[in-house]
Design a protein around this motif. Structure first.
Motif, PDB file in Angstrom:
ATOM      1  N   LEU A 201       0.804  -1.227   0.000  1.00 46.82           N
ATOM      2  CA  LEU A 201       0.000   0.000   0.000  1.00 46.82           C
ATOM      3  C   LEU A 201       0.835   1.275   0.000  1.00 46.82           C
ATOM      4  CD1 LEU A 201      -2.777  -0.925   2.597  1.00 46.82           C
ATOM      5  CD2 LEU A 201      -2.888  -1.087   0.112  1.00 46.82           C
ATOM      6  N   PHE A 202       1.953   1.250   0.720  1.00 42.10           N
ATOM      7  CA  PHE A 202       2.722   2.482   0.914  1.00 42.10           C
ATOM      8  C   PHE A 202       4.221   2.275   0.692  1.00 42.10           C
ATOM      9  CE2 PHE A 202      -0.959   2.654   3.870  1.00 42.10           C
ATOM     10  CZ  PHE A 202      -1.667   3.660   3.238  1.00 42.10           C
ATOM     11  N   PRO A 203       4.622   1.828  -0.491  1.00 36.60           N
ATOM     12  CA  PRO A 203       6.053   1.609  -0.724  1.00 36.60           C
ATOM     13  C   PRO A 203       6.872   2.893  -0.652  1.00 36.60           C
ATOM     14  CG  PRO A 203       4.825   1.419  -2.773  1.00 36.60           C
ATOM     15  CD  PRO A 203       3.811   1.523  -1.656  1.00 36.60           C
ATOM     16  N   GLU A 204       6.212   4.033  -0.782  1.00 41.32           N
ATOM     17  CA  GLU A 204       6.917   5.315  -0.760  1.00 41.32           C
ATOM     18  C   GLU A 204       7.295   5.778   0.654  1.00 41.32           C
ATOM     19  OE1 GLU A 204       2.465   6.429  -0.868  1.00 41.32           O
ATOM     20  OE2 GLU A 204       3.730   4.773  -1.508  1.00 41.32           O
ATOM     21  N   TYR A 205       6.785   5.114   1.680  1.00 41.39           N
ATOM     22  CA  TYR A 205       7.076   5.482   3.068  1.00 41.39           C
ATOM     23  C   TYR A 205       8.022   4.486   3.715  1.00 41.39           C
ATOM     24  CZ  TYR A 205       3.012   8.618   2.870  1.00 41.39           C
ATOM     25  OH  TYR A 205       2.116   9.600   2.544  1.00 41.39           O
ATOM     26  N   ASP A 206       8.793   4.972   4.683  1.00 42.25           N
ATOM     27  CA  ASP A 206       9.616   4.087   5.507  1.00 42.25           C
ATOM     28  C   ASP A 206       8.716   3.371   6.500  1.00 42.25           C
ATOM     29  OD1 ASP A 206      12.048   4.832   4.385  1.00 42.25           O
ATOM     30  OD2 ASP A 206      12.315   6.484   5.801  1.00 42.25           O
ATOM     31  N   LEU A 207       9.053   2.136   6.805  1.00 35.58           N
ATOM     32  CA  LEU A 207       8.305   1.346   7.785  1.00 35.58           C
ATOM     33  C   LEU A 207       8.267   2.064   9.137  1.00 35.58           C
ATOM     34  CD1 LEU A 207       6.888  -1.453   7.871  1.00 35.58           C
ATOM     35  CD2 LEU A 207       8.990  -2.341   8.840  1.00 35.58           C
ATOM     36  N   GLU A 208       9.403   2.613   9.547  1.00 36.86           N
ATOM     37  CA  GLU A 208       9.496   3.306  10.838  1.00 36.86           C
ATOM     38  C   GLU A 208       8.588   4.524  10.882  1.00 36.86           C
ATOM     39  OE1 GLU A 208      12.179   2.508   8.946  1.00 36.86           O
ATOM     40  OE2 GLU A 208      12.885   0.799  10.109  1.00 36.86           O
TER      41      GLU A 208
END
Length: 69
Positions: A52-59
């Motif tokens: 869903l959100f590959p553009e964001y860091d997991l942290e």
């Protein structure tokens, strides 16, 4: 609260109901996770970020706004 996750869901117009279906859990369970009443599992976090959100860091996505002691 996981405000960054909530903002990310809102930014892509992903309803809590749809996110719950994506994870295979109830809407109440999603709210409990967002409100940090229950923990997000690593597989849930990894799948959310990857699909869903590959553009964001997991942290960033799963950062807590609660103070730690």
């Amino acid at each position: 609260m996981l405000k960054n996750l909530k903002k990310a869901l809102n930014s892509k117009n992903i309803a809590i109901k749809a996110y719950a279906s994506f994870l295979g859990i109830s809407e109440k369970s999603v709210w409990n996770k967002i409100e940090e009443k229950t923990a997000v599992t690593y597989p849930e976090a990894r799948r959310t970020k990857a699909e869903l959100f590959p553009e964001y860091d997991l942290e960033y996505l799963f950062a807590s706004d609660q103070e730690t002691v």
